[in-house]
Scaffold this motif. Structure first.
Motif, PDB file in Angstrom:
ATOM      1  N   SER A  49       0.823  -1.216   0.000  1.00 47.87           N
ATOM      2  CA  SER A  49       0.000   0.000   0.000  1.00 47.87           C
ATOM      3  C   SER A  49       0.850   1.257   0.000  1.00 47.87           C
ATOM      4  CB  SER A  49      -0.939  -0.001   1.213  1.00 47.87           C
ATOM      5  OG  SER A  49      -1.905  -1.030   1.089  1.00 47.87           O
ATOM      6  N   GLY A  50       1.975   1.223   0.719  1.00 51.05           N
ATOM      7  CA  GLY A  50       2.863   2.380   0.734  1.00 51.05           C
ATOM      8  C   GLY A  50       3.481   2.648  -0.616  1.00 51.05           C
ATOM      9  N   TRP A  51       3.877   1.580  -1.317  1.00 48.60           N
ATOM     10  CA  TRP A  51       4.418   1.764  -2.654  1.00 48.60           C
ATOM     11  C   TRP A  51       3.372   2.397  -3.583  1.00 48.60           C
ATOM     12  CZ3 TRP A  51       6.309  -3.948  -2.461  1.00 48.60           C
ATOM     13  CH2 TRP A  51       7.559  -4.001  -1.826  1.00 48.60           C
ATOM     14  N   ILE A  52       2.157   1.863  -3.501  1.00 51.44           N
ATOM     15  CA  ILE A  52       1.099   2.395  -4.381  1.00 51.44           C
ATOM     16  C   ILE A  52       0.811   3.850  -4.031  1.00 51.44           C
ATOM     17  CG2 ILE A  52      -1.340   2.171  -5.005  1.00 51.44           C
ATOM     18  CD1 ILE A  52      -1.045  -0.846  -4.738  1.00 51.44           C
ATOM     19  N   ASP A  53       0.841   4.202  -2.746  1.00 46.04           N
ATOM     20  CA  ASP A  53       0.665   5.608  -2.352  1.00 46.04           C
ATOM     21  C   ASP A  53       1.708   6.490  -3.027  1.00 46.04           C
ATOM     22  OD1 ASP A  53      -1.465   5.028  -0.695  1.00 46.04           O
ATOM     23  OD2 ASP A  53      -0.253   4.904   1.121  1.00 46.04           O
ATOM     24  N   ASN A 105      -3.655 -13.559 -11.161  1.00 47.91           N
ATOM     25  CA  ASN A 105      -2.831 -12.831 -10.193  1.00 47.91           C
ATOM     26  C   ASN A 105      -3.166 -11.344 -10.177  1.00 47.91           C
ATOM     27  OD1 ASN A 105      -0.996 -13.415  -8.185  1.00 47.91           O
ATOM     28  ND2 ASN A 105       0.804 -12.936  -9.423  1.00 47.91           N
ATOM     29  N   ALA A 106      -3.569 -10.803 -11.331  1.00 49.48           N
ATOM     30  CA  ALA A 106      -3.997  -9.401 -11.378  1.00 49.48           C
ATOM     31  C   ALA A 106      -5.221  -9.184 -10.488  1.00 49.48           C
ATOM     32  CB  ALA A 106      -4.308  -9.002 -12.825  1.00 49.48           C
ATOM     33  N   TRP A 107      -6.142 -10.128 -10.525  1.00 50.37           N
ATOM     34  CA  TRP A 107      -7.321 -10.022  -9.658  1.00 50.37           C
ATOM     35  C   TRP A 107      -6.946 -10.184  -8.193  1.00 50.37           C
ATOM     36  CZ3 TRP A 107     -11.631  -7.886 -11.115  1.00 50.37           C
ATOM     37  CH2 TRP A 107     -11.961  -7.889 -12.481  1.00 50.37           C
ATOM     38  N   ALA A 108      -5.955 -11.038  -7.925  1.00 53.18           N
ATOM     39  CA  ALA A 108      -5.492 -11.188  -6.543  1.00 53.18           C
ATOM     40  C   ALA A 108      -4.903  -9.879  -6.029  1.00 53.18           C
ATOM     41  CB  ALA A 108      -4.467 -12.318  -6.458  1.00 53.18           C
ATOM     42  N   LEU A 109      -4.146  -9.169  -6.879  1.00 57.69           N
ATOM     43  CA  LEU A 109      -3.606  -7.871  -6.494  1.00 57.69           C
ATOM     44  C   LEU A 109      -4.736  -6.874  -6.245  1.00 57.69           C
ATOM     45  CD1 LEU A 109      -1.466  -5.698  -6.089  1.00 57.69           C
ATOM     46  CD2 LEU A 109      -1.256  -5.520  -8.575  1.00 57.69           C
ATOM     47  N   ALA A 110      -5.746  -6.870  -7.112  1.00 60.84           N
ATOM     48  CA  ALA A 110      -6.872  -5.949  -6.939  1.00 60.84           C
ATOM     49  C   ALA A 110      -7.593  -6.196  -5.617  1.00 60.84           C
ATOM     50  CB  ALA A 110      -7.842  -6.104  -8.112  1.00 60.84           C
ATOM     51  N   ALA A 111      -7.592  -7.434  -5.167  1.00 57.00           N
ATOM     52  CA  ALA A 111      -8.213  -7.743  -3.876  1.00 57.00           C
ATOM     53  C   ALA A 111      -7.376  -7.230  -2.705  1.00 57.00           C
ATOM     54  CB  ALA A 111      -8.418  -9.255  -3.744  1.00 57.00           C
ATOM     55  N   ASP A 164      -5.588  -4.394  -2.737  1.00 54.40           N
ATOM     56  CA  ASP A 164      -5.737  -2.942  -2.648  1.00 54.40           C
ATOM     57  C   ASP A 164      -6.885  -2.541  -3.573  1.00 54.40           C
ATOM     58  OD1 ASP A 164      -5.439  -0.072  -3.081  1.00 54.40           O
ATOM     59  OD2 ASP A 164      -3.494  -0.279  -2.083  1.00 54.40           O
ATOM     60  N   LEU A 165      -7.993  -2.141  -2.998  1.00 53.02           N
ATOM     61  CA  LEU A 165      -9.213  -1.903  -3.773  1.00 53.02           C
ATOM     62  C   LEU A 165      -9.135  -0.678  -4.674  1.00 53.02           C
ATOM     63  CD1 LEU A 165     -11.945  -2.840  -1.131  1.00 53.02           C
ATOM     64  CD2 LEU A 165     -10.901  -4.260  -2.911  1.00 53.02           C
ATOM     65  N   ARG A 166      -8.063   0.098  -4.564  1.00 54.91           N
ATOM     66  CA  ARG A 166      -7.887   1.202  -5.512  1.00 54.91           C
ATOM     67  C   ARG A 166      -7.506   0.692  -6.898  1.00 54.91           C
ATOM     68  NH1 ARG A 166      -3.405   4.526  -2.335  1.00 54.91           N
ATOM     69  NH2 ARG A 166      -2.767   2.366  -1.913  1.00 54.91           N
ATOM     70  N   CYS A 167      -7.014  -0.521  -6.967  1.00 50.03           N
ATOM     71  CA  CYS A 167      -6.518  -1.096  -8.221  1.00 50.03           C
ATOM     72  C   CYS A 167      -7.664  -1.746  -8.992  1.00 50.03           C
ATOM     73  CB  CYS A 167      -5.440  -2.137  -7.935  1.00 50.03           C
ATOM     74  SG  CYS A 167      -4.031  -1.490  -7.008  1.00 50.03           S
ATOM     75  N   GLN A 174      -7.255   6.589 -12.842  1.00 49.36           N
ATOM     76  CA  GLN A 174      -7.529   5.307 -12.197  1.00 49.36           C
ATOM     77  C   GLN A 174      -6.266   4.445 -12.155  1.00 49.36           C
ATOM     78  OE1 GLN A 174     -11.239   2.981 -13.109  1.00 49.36           O
ATOM     79  NE2 GLN A 174      -9.768   1.537 -13.974  1.00 49.36           N
ATOM     80  N   ILE A 175      -6.011   3.782 -11.040  1.00 53.71           N
ATOM     81  CA  ILE A 175      -4.884   2.856 -10.931  1.00 53.71           C
ATOM     82  C   ILE A 175      -5.277   1.536 -11.599  1.00 53.71           C
ATOM     83  CG2 ILE A 175      -3.367   1.594  -9.363  1.00 53.71           C
ATOM     84  CD1 ILE A 175      -3.878   3.807  -7.298  1.00 53.71           C
ATOM     85  N   CYS A 176      -4.483   1.109 -12.577  1.00 52.84           N
ATOM     86  CA  CYS A 176      -4.823  -0.062 -13.381  1.00 52.84           C
ATOM     87  C   CYS A 176      -3.903  -1.232 -13.060  1.00 52.84           C
ATOM     88  CB  CYS A 176      -4.695   0.245 -14.869  1.00 52.84           C
ATOM     89  SG  CYS A 176      -5.692   1.617 -15.430  1.00 52.84           S
ATOM     90  N   VAL A 177      -4.458  -2.429 -13.167  1.00 50.43           N
ATOM     91  CA  VAL A 177      -3.656  -3.648 -13.183  1.00 50.43           C
ATOM     92  C   VAL A 177      -3.915  -4.308 -14.528  1.00 50.43           C
ATOM     93  CG1 VAL A 177      -3.054  -5.783 -12.008  1.00 50.43           C
ATOM     94  CG2 VAL A 177      -4.068  -3.897 -10.716  1.00 50.43           C
TER      95      VAL A 177
END
Length: 311
Positions: free
Chosen positions: A174-178, A218-224, A226-229, A246-249
């Motif tokens: 989450s910190g990296w995404i911030d 795995n992209a869906w796992a990442l979205a789970a 951090d819900l911003r993704c 929008q933050i995309c995966v």
């Protein structure tokens, strides 16, 4: 044969003439332009070129005053063939209807073009020519459609980051995404396949599909995590998301399989695949967290260890 039936099978130039308004328009035409294309919705059509025939008529606003033999004052024939070439190079398509509509929209970007007839036919699919013909006028094209076609060069340059499985599971995620989302460029995240066992077929084409789907899982796992993704899979989704912050995966199957000049990297080489994607979408740099850098990437790369909290 009635005139309606005759015109149904006539060349687009005859259709244009028969449906002309009271204020006649000039016309330019392209006849029997044949290109070998990989197109089609059926699996049997994938990976195989077939001949496609284009016939195009463009009605243009007559010039006022003398032409003076000046090519810059007219709608050049090159604009028609360039529209075809551009749409064929943009991505692999399933439907002739989609191809014809995109060609028509691109031609109608030209200020002289008022109405366009596009006929596209497959010459090798059946016993005869199988095709579609459309008519589009400038007033029928939605402004947002024209904007997306007209401003391809205005796509934002994303900040693209590859996350290893260790990075996805890290408490630092989450910190990296911030940090990454706080800049002035849209953020697109890429991942590799999940670590769970997946089927091994021993067949190149089917294995490619399975490996791409493993990345998407795995992209869906990442979205789970951090819900911003938000998971996105098409160019249209990505363009909209990048323009709207929008933050995309990236879910790679569609773009990879539809690419005219696809990646040389296999899905199992996920960082190299992400680097191809970064180059395709004109990313300025790709950040790689928790994985080794590939060779010969099309964009500058920077590696960050999973333990590093500040990027």
């Amino acid at each position: 044969m009635t005139s309606e039936i005759r015109l149904a099978f006539a060349h687009p130039s005859e259709r244009a003439e028969a449906t002309a308004s009271q204020d006649p328009l000039d016309r330019i035409s392209l006849r029997d332009h044949i290109v070998a294309v990989d197109i089609g919705a059926f699996q049997a059509e994938r990976g195989k070129s077939q001949r496609i025939c284009f016939n195009v008529v463009v009605e243009v606003q007559p010039l006022t005053g003398p032409i003076d033999d000046d090519v810059d004052r007219i709608l050049s024939y090159d604009k028609v063939t360039e529209a075809i070439q551009h749409e064929l190079a943009e991505e692999r398509l399933n439907l002739l209807e989609t191809l014809a509509a995109r060609i028509a929209e691109r031609i109608l970007l030209e200020p002289q073009a008022m109405r366009v007839f596009v006929r596209v036919e497959k010459l090798d699919r059946g016993p005869g020519a199988l095709g579609v013909e459309i008519v589009r006028g400038r007033d029928q094209i939605a402004p947002e459609g024209l904007d997306s076609a007209a401003h391809d060069d205005d796509r934002p340059h994303p900040r693209l980051t590859y996350l290893s499985n260790r990075a996805i599971a890290s408490d630092n995620l989450s910190g990296w995404i911030d940090q990454l989302a706080g800049g002035d460029r849209p953020l697109v995240l890429c991942v590799g396949a999940h670590e769970q066992p997946r089927p091994m077929t021993g067949h190149k084409m089917t294995q490619r599909r399975i490996d791409l789907l493993a990345i998407e899982q795995n992209a869906w796992a990442l979205a789970a995590r951090d819900l911003r993704c938000k998971v996105v899979s098409t160019r249209t989704e990505l363009d909209w998301a990048m323009k709207n912050g929008q933050i995309c995966v990236w879910a790679p199957s569609k773009i990879v399989l539809d690419a005219v000049d696809g990646p040389s990297a296999a899905p199992s080489d996920a960082v190299a695949l992400a680097a191809w994607f970064a180059a395709t979408f004109a990313a300025d740099e790709m950040l790689v967290i928790g994985a080794d850098l590939p060779e010969d990437a099309g964009v500058p790369l920077r590696a960050v260890p999973v333990e590093q909290q500040i990027l």
